[in-house]
Design a protein around this motif. Structure first.
Motif, PDB file in Angstrom:
ATOM      1  N   TYR A   1       6.940  62.992  18.436  1.00 51.02           N
ATOM      2  CA  TYR A   1       6.708  64.405  18.146  1.00 51.02           C
ATOM      3  C   TYR A   1       6.080  65.106  19.344  1.00 51.02           C
ATOM      4  O   TYR A   1       6.500  66.188  19.739  1.00 51.02           O
ATOM      5  N   LEU A   2       5.085  64.461  19.941  1.00 50.64           N
ATOM      6  CA  LEU A   2       4.459  65.037  21.136  1.00 50.64           C
ATOM      7  C   LEU A   2       5.458  65.154  22.274  1.00 50.64           C
ATOM      8  O   LEU A   2       5.441  66.137  23.027  1.00 50.64           O
TER       9      LEU A   2
ATOM     10  N   GLN B   1       9.991  70.792  24.886  1.00 48.62           N
ATOM     11  CA  GLN B   1      10.290  72.177  24.541  1.00 48.62           C
ATOM     12  C   GLN B   1       9.434  73.122  25.382  1.00 48.62           C
ATOM     13  O   GLN B   1       9.915  74.131  25.882  1.00 48.62           O
ATOM     14  N   ARG B   2       8.178  72.788  25.562  1.00 51.75           N
ATOM     15  CA  ARG B   2       7.272  73.631  26.365  1.00 51.75           C
ATOM     16  C   ARG B   2       7.728  73.656  27.824  1.00 51.75           C
ATOM     17  O   ARG B   2       7.708  74.712  28.467  1.00 51.75           O
ATOM     18  N   ASP B   3       8.128  72.516  28.353  1.00 51.39           N
ATOM     19  CA  ASP B   3       8.630  72.464  29.738  1.00 51.39           C
ATOM     20  C   ASP B   3       9.836  73.380  29.917  1.00 51.39           C
ATOM     21  O   ASP B   3       9.930  74.117  30.900  1.00 51.39           O
ATOM     22  N   ILE B   4      10.750  73.329  28.951  1.00 53.11           N
ATOM     23  CA  ILE B   4      11.947  74.172  29.015  1.00 53.11           C
ATOM     24  C   ILE B   4      11.558  75.647  28.964  1.00 53.11           C
ATOM     25  O   ILE B   4      12.083  76.470  29.712  1.00 53.11           O
TER      26      ILE B   4
ATOM     27  N   GLU C   1      19.408  74.285  25.335  1.00 55.76           N
ATOM     28  CA  GLU C   1      18.741  72.992  25.111  1.00 55.76           C
ATOM     29  C   GLU C   1      17.386  73.203  24.442  1.00 55.76           C
ATOM     30  O   GLU C   1      17.002  72.448  23.553  1.00 55.76           O
ATOM     31  N   GLY C   2      16.658  74.228  24.878  1.00 60.10           N
ATOM     32  CA  GLY C   2      15.369  74.543  24.270  1.00 60.10           C
ATOM     33  C   GLY C   2      15.517  74.920  22.807  1.00 60.10           C
ATOM     34  O   GLY C   2      14.711  74.503  21.961  1.00 60.10           O
TER      35      GLY C   2
ATOM     36  N   LYS D   1      15.135  70.779  16.274  1.00 59.73           N
ATOM     37  CA  LYS D   1      14.783  69.383  15.995  1.00 59.73           C
ATOM     38  C   LYS D   1      13.311  69.281  15.584  1.00 59.73           C
ATOM     39  O   LYS D   1      12.968  68.558  14.654  1.00 59.73           O
ATOM     40  N   ILE D   2      12.449  70.035  16.276  1.00 59.15           N
ATOM     41  CA  ILE D   2      11.025  70.036  15.937  1.00 59.15           C
ATOM     42  C   ILE D   2      10.822  70.610  14.542  1.00 59.15           C
ATOM     43  O   ILE D   2      10.079  70.053  13.735  1.00 59.15           O
TER      44      ILE D   2
END
Length: 108
Positions: A48-49, A55-58, A92-93, A99-100
């Motif tokens: 999960y992390l 997601q944050r990187d994207i 992708e994000g 997914k999250i």
């Protein structure tokens, strides 16, 4: 964490907050050597992390690409390519966000 997961709509800022809170919980449990932590919890939390971090990187990459598009020094050819790349990364994000969202049931 539970309050964030109970939200019917989780926007990007809440995802970022969820990531921070989950990391805090995870590392506190790790530092405190909490023994009654099932293996599946660790695996789910790690996964999960990882999703939240990717997601944050994207999100940050897309922000930088958009800033480059707005730059007056960017050539037309570069701008077209940056927009194409930004679109691919944004898709992708979006997939990661879905997914999250689908894993909101993860017991953390």
């Amino acid at each position: 964490i539970e309050e964030i997961l109970e939200e019917s709509v989780i926007n990007k800022s809440l995802f970022h907050e969820l990531r921070k809170e989950t990391k805090t919980l995870y590392y506190n449990m790790k530092i405190l050597h909490i023994k009654n932590q099932p293996q599946r919890f660790r695996l789910k939390t790690d996964a999960y992390l990882d999703l939240l971090g990717r997601q944050r990187d994207i999100e940050i990459i897309v922000k930088h690409l958009k800033n480059e598009i707005d730059c007056s020094e960017t050539s037309r050819k570069e701008m077209v390519e940056i927009k194409r790349i930004s679109s691919i990364i944004s898709c992708e994000g979006d997939k990661l966000l879905e997914k999250i969202k689908s894993q909101k049931h993860v017991n953390i």
